[in-house]
Design a protein around this motif. Structure first.
Motif, PDB file in Angstrom:
ATOM      1  N   LEU A  11      41.395  37.168  43.875  1.00  0.00           N
ATOM      2  CA  LEU A  11      41.226  38.501  43.327  1.00  0.00           C
ATOM      3  C   LEU A  11      40.166  38.446  42.227  1.00  0.00           C
ATOM      4  CD1 LEU A  11      42.268  41.437  43.124  1.00  0.00           C
ATOM      5  CD2 LEU A  11      44.027  40.596  41.550  1.00  0.00           C
ATOM      6  N   SER A  12      39.198  39.348  42.306  1.00  0.00           N
ATOM      7  CA  SER A  12      38.143  39.390  41.306  1.00  0.00           C
ATOM      8  C   SER A  12      38.085  40.801  40.739  1.00  0.00           C
ATOM      9  CB  SER A  12      36.804  39.013  41.957  1.00  0.00           C
ATOM     10  OG  SER A  12      35.791  38.936  40.989  1.00  0.00           O
ATOM     11  N   ILE A  13      38.218  40.937  39.420  1.00  0.00           N
ATOM     12  CA  ILE A  13      38.240  42.250  38.786  1.00  0.00           C
ATOM     13  C   ILE A  13      37.394  42.224  37.527  1.00  0.00           C
ATOM     14  CG2 ILE A  13      40.522  42.857  39.675  1.00  0.00           C
ATOM     15  CD1 ILE A  13      41.677  42.092  36.949  1.00  0.00           C
ATOM     16  N   GLN A  14      37.139  43.392  36.988  1.00  0.00           N
ATOM     17  CA  GLN A  14      36.400  43.518  35.747  1.00  0.00           C
ATOM     18  C   GLN A  14      37.356  43.478  34.565  1.00  0.00           C
ATOM     19  OE1 GLN A  14      33.018  43.733  35.333  1.00  0.00           O
ATOM     20  NE2 GLN A  14      32.754  43.505  37.542  1.00  0.00           N
ATOM     21  N   GLU A  15      36.873  42.960  33.464  1.00  0.00           N
ATOM     22  CA  GLU A  15      37.664  42.931  32.234  1.00  0.00           C
ATOM     23  C   GLU A  15      38.146  44.347  31.909  1.00  0.00           C
ATOM     24  OE1 GLU A  15      35.544  41.321  28.859  1.00  0.00           O
ATOM     25  OE2 GLU A  15      37.225  39.966  28.483  1.00  0.00           O
ATOM     26  N   GLY A  16      39.417  44.440  31.513  1.00  0.00           N
ATOM     27  CA  GLY A  16      39.981  45.747  31.183  1.00  0.00           C
ATOM     28  C   GLY A  16      40.775  46.352  32.333  1.00  0.00           C
ATOM     29  N   GLU A  17      40.505  45.921  33.550  1.00  0.00           N
ATOM     30  CA  GLU A  17      41.253  46.435  34.700  1.00  0.00           C
ATOM     31  C   GLU A  17      42.604  45.730  34.793  1.00  0.00           C
ATOM     32  OE1 GLU A  17      37.640  47.690  37.738  1.00  0.00           O
ATOM     33  OE2 GLU A  17      38.642  45.757  37.996  1.00  0.00           O
ATOM     34  N   LEU A  75      52.098  42.026  37.441  1.00  0.00           N
ATOM     35  CA  LEU A  75      51.034  42.917  36.994  1.00  0.00           C
ATOM     36  C   LEU A  75      50.544  42.435  35.636  1.00  0.00           C
ATOM     37  CD1 LEU A  75      49.370  45.604  36.972  1.00  0.00           C
ATOM     38  CD2 LEU A  75      51.368  46.656  35.892  1.00  0.00           C
ATOM     39  N   ILE A  76      49.246  42.234  35.532  1.00  0.00           N
ATOM     40  CA  ILE A  76      48.614  41.913  34.251  1.00  0.00           C
ATOM     41  C   ILE A  76      47.791  43.135  33.857  1.00  0.00           C
ATOM     42  CG2 ILE A  76      47.092  40.355  32.977  1.00  0.00           C
ATOM     43  CD1 ILE A  76      47.604  38.257  35.156  1.00  0.00           C
ATOM     44  N   THR A  77      48.139  43.761  32.759  1.00  0.00           N
ATOM     45  CA  THR A  77      47.409  44.955  32.335  1.00  0.00           C
ATOM     46  C   THR A  77      46.262  44.579  31.394  1.00  0.00           C
ATOM     47  OG1 THR A  77      48.893  45.300  30.465  1.00  0.00           O
ATOM     48  CG2 THR A  77      49.470  46.387  32.534  1.00  0.00           C
ATOM     49  N   ALA A  78      45.252  45.432  31.392  1.00  0.00           N
ATOM     50  CA  ALA A  78      44.107  45.266  30.489  1.00  0.00           C
ATOM     51  C   ALA A  78      43.617  43.820  30.498  1.00  0.00           C
ATOM     52  CB  ALA A  78      44.485  45.699  29.080  1.00  0.00           C
ATOM     53  N   SER A  79      43.230  43.353  31.662  1.00  0.00           N
ATOM     54  CA  SER A  79      42.894  41.935  31.824  1.00  0.00           C
ATOM     55  C   SER A  79      41.716  41.515  30.945  1.00  0.00           C
ATOM     56  CB  SER A  79      42.587  41.641  33.294  1.00  0.00           C
ATOM     57  OG  SER A  79      41.458  42.372  33.697  1.00  0.00           O
ATOM     58  N   ARG A  80      41.725  40.219  30.622  1.00  0.00           N
ATOM     59  CA  ARG A  80      40.683  39.611  29.798  1.00  0.00           C
ATOM     60  C   ARG A  80      40.079  38.438  30.555  1.00  0.00           C
ATOM     61  NH1 ARG A  80      44.998  38.964  24.839  1.00  0.00           N
ATOM     62  NH2 ARG A  80      45.328  41.196  24.438  1.00  0.00           N
ATOM     63  N   ALA A  81      38.889  38.039  30.165  1.00  0.00           N
ATOM     64  CA  ALA A  81      38.246  36.903  30.813  1.00  0.00           C
ATOM     65  C   ALA A  81      39.133  35.655  30.739  1.00  0.00           C
ATOM     66  CB  ALA A  81      36.890  36.627  30.175  1.00  0.00           C
ATOM     67  N   ALA A  82      39.897  35.545  29.646  1.00  0.00           N
ATOM     68  CA  ALA A  82      40.774  34.387  29.468  1.00  0.00           C
ATOM     69  C   ALA A  82      41.942  34.374  30.447  1.00  0.00           C
ATOM     70  CB  ALA A  82      41.311  34.352  28.034  1.00  0.00           C
ATOM     71  N   THR A 103      51.923  29.849  47.302  1.00  0.00           N
ATOM     72  CA  THR A 103      50.588  29.358  47.630  1.00  0.00           C
ATOM     73  C   THR A 103      49.549  29.706  46.561  1.00  0.00           C
ATOM     74  OG1 THR A 103      50.346  31.352  48.948  1.00  0.00           O
ATOM     75  CG2 THR A 103      50.940  29.335  50.116  1.00  0.00           C
ATOM     76  N   GLY A 104      49.862  30.671  45.703  1.00  0.00           N
ATOM     77  CA  GLY A 104      48.993  30.979  44.573  1.00  0.00           C
ATOM     78  C   GLY A 104      47.976  32.077  44.822  1.00  0.00           C
ATOM     79  N   THR A 105      47.647  32.765  43.745  1.00  0.00           N
ATOM     80  CA  THR A 105      46.565  33.751  43.744  1.00  0.00           C
ATOM     81  C   THR A 105      45.547  33.314  42.699  1.00  0.00           C
ATOM     82  OG1 THR A 105      47.923  35.647  44.410  1.00  0.00           O
ATOM     83  CG2 THR A 105      45.909  36.122  43.175  1.00  0.00           C
ATOM     84  N   ARG A 106      44.295  33.192  43.132  1.00  0.00           N
ATOM     85  CA  ARG A 106      43.218  32.818  42.194  1.00  0.00           C
ATOM     86  C   ARG A 106      42.607  34.094  41.642  1.00  0.00           C
ATOM     87  NH1 ARG A 106      42.472  29.904  46.562  1.00  0.00           N
ATOM     88  NH2 ARG A 106      40.610  31.048  47.195  1.00  0.00           N
ATOM     89  N   LEU A 107      42.804  34.295  40.353  1.00  0.00           N
ATOM     90  CA  LEU A 107      42.304  35.501  39.685  1.00  0.00           C
ATOM     91  C   LEU A 107      41.047  35.165  38.893  1.00  0.00           C
ATOM     92  CD1 LEU A 107      42.616  38.449  38.688  1.00  0.00           C
ATOM     93  CD2 LEU A 107      44.004  37.543  36.809  1.00  0.00           C
ATOM     94  N   LYS A 108      40.030  36.003  39.074  1.00  0.00           N
ATOM     95  CA  LYS A 108      38.808  35.869  38.288  1.00  0.00           C
ATOM     96  C   LYS A 108      38.561  37.189  37.584  1.00  0.00           C
ATOM     97  CE  LYS A 108      34.081  34.161  38.501  1.00  0.00           C
ATOM     98  NZ  LYS A 108      33.040  33.527  39.359  1.00  0.00           N
ATOM     99  N   VAL A 109      38.482  37.150  36.264  1.00  0.00           N
ATOM    100  CA  VAL A 109      38.223  38.340  35.475  1.00  0.00           C
ATOM    101  C   VAL A 109      36.809  38.245  34.926  1.00  0.00           C
ATOM    102  CG1 VAL A 109      38.950  39.758  33.535  1.00  0.00           C
ATOM    103  CG2 VAL A 109      40.655  38.497  34.856  1.00  0.00           C
ATOM    104  N   LEU A 110      35.997  39.207  35.305  1.00  0.00           N
ATOM    105  CA  LEU A 110      34.579  39.195  34.935  1.00  0.00           C
ATOM    106  C   LEU A 110      34.357  39.957  33.639  1.00  0.00           C
ATOM    107  CD1 LEU A 110      33.303  39.967  38.530  1.00  0.00           C
ATOM    108  CD2 LEU A 110      33.392  37.742  37.399  1.00  0.00           C
ATOM    109  N   ALA A 111      33.663  39.315  32.721  1.00  0.00           N
ATOM    110  CA  ALA A 111      33.397  39.943  31.414  1.00  0.00           C
ATOM    111  C   ALA A 111      32.308  41.006  31.502  1.00  0.00           C
ATOM    112  CB  ALA A 111      32.994  38.871  30.411  1.00  0.00           C
TER     113      ALA A 111
END
Lengths: 111, 114
Positions: A11-17, A75-82, A103-111
């Motif tokens: 999963l790849s999202i923007q910071e704040g999403e 659910l992770i709200t207001a995601s951060r790059a960290a 099996t895991g979910t790889r999350l990438k939060v883009l700044a």
């Protein structure tokens, strides 16, 4: 064999999403936990939800459990790059005390 | 110690050799778990101890794998006649509130079998 299947795998999202990841399992459980793993590191406990609970909150984290559907969501709200990491569900099933991981979910939060 | 300690952090060995991996849990934690994790996968359960005894060793893949915890604290995972397929990160975790407490993980021992 792994008890839990998670989706999405990545999963790849923007910071704040908000980020939502799901865990489905096969048999009755005692409790379900969520863990985070940064690349190349050990796992860190995030939250535990028992089989008789439906929802729990911890800071920006919200976990739900639907035992009739044999599924949980994180659910992770207001995601951060960290927050960029892999997230795993883990559960113990009735009659045993070993934790079986998904099996895991790889999350990438883009700044 | 402050956290779960695993040694060595990296181990490179040749096929057929014997390997020992050590886990030093958080003081006072009675439950200790061993997992194996391959790249891109979730941790795979191997064995867990409650005190000195192996409460469940159903995850050990075959009789080349053995683990001990003689005094109910430090544990050693032993792998005989290593194979290339044994290459993985071996994770140790301990828990205070057994059987439903959170697991505290070490950083893992990365084993590479050439």
């Amino acid at each position: 064999s792994q008890q839990g299947e998670e989706d999405p795998q990545a999963l790849s999202i923007q910071e704040g999403e908000n980020a939502t990841m799901n865990c489905s399992y096969k048999t009755s459980i005692n409790n379900l936990q969520w863990y985070r793993q940064n690349s190349g590191r050990g796992l860190v406990h995030l939250i535990l939800i028992r089989s008789n609970e439906r929802e729990k909150h911890s800071g920006r984290l919200r976990v739900t459990l639907d035992t009739s559907k044999k599924s949980s969501s994180l659910l992770i709200t207001a995601s951060r790059a960290a927050d960029t990491a892999s997230y795993f569900c883990a559960m113990t099933t009735s009659g045993t005390y070993k934790y079986i991981f998904g099996t895991g979910t790889r999350l990438k939060v883009l700044a | 110690g402050a956290g779960v300690s695993q040694t060595p952090s990296n181990k490179v060995t040749e096929k057929g050799k014997y390997v020992e991996l050590r886990c030093d849990p958080i003081s006072g934690h009675t439950a200790l778990y061993w997992y194996r994790q391959s790249l891109g996968q979730g941790p795979e359960f191997l064995i867990y101890f409650q005190g000195t005894g192996a409460a469940d060793d159903s995850g050990l893949p075959n009789d080349r794998f053995f683990a001990v915890r003689p005094e109910g604290s430090v544990s050693t995972l032993k792998i005989q006649r290593t194979e290339r397929g044994d290459s993985a990160v071996y994770l140790c975790a301990s828990s205070l509130t057994w059987p439903t407490g959170e697991l505290f993980f070490g950083e893992g021992s990365r084993l590479t079998v050439l």
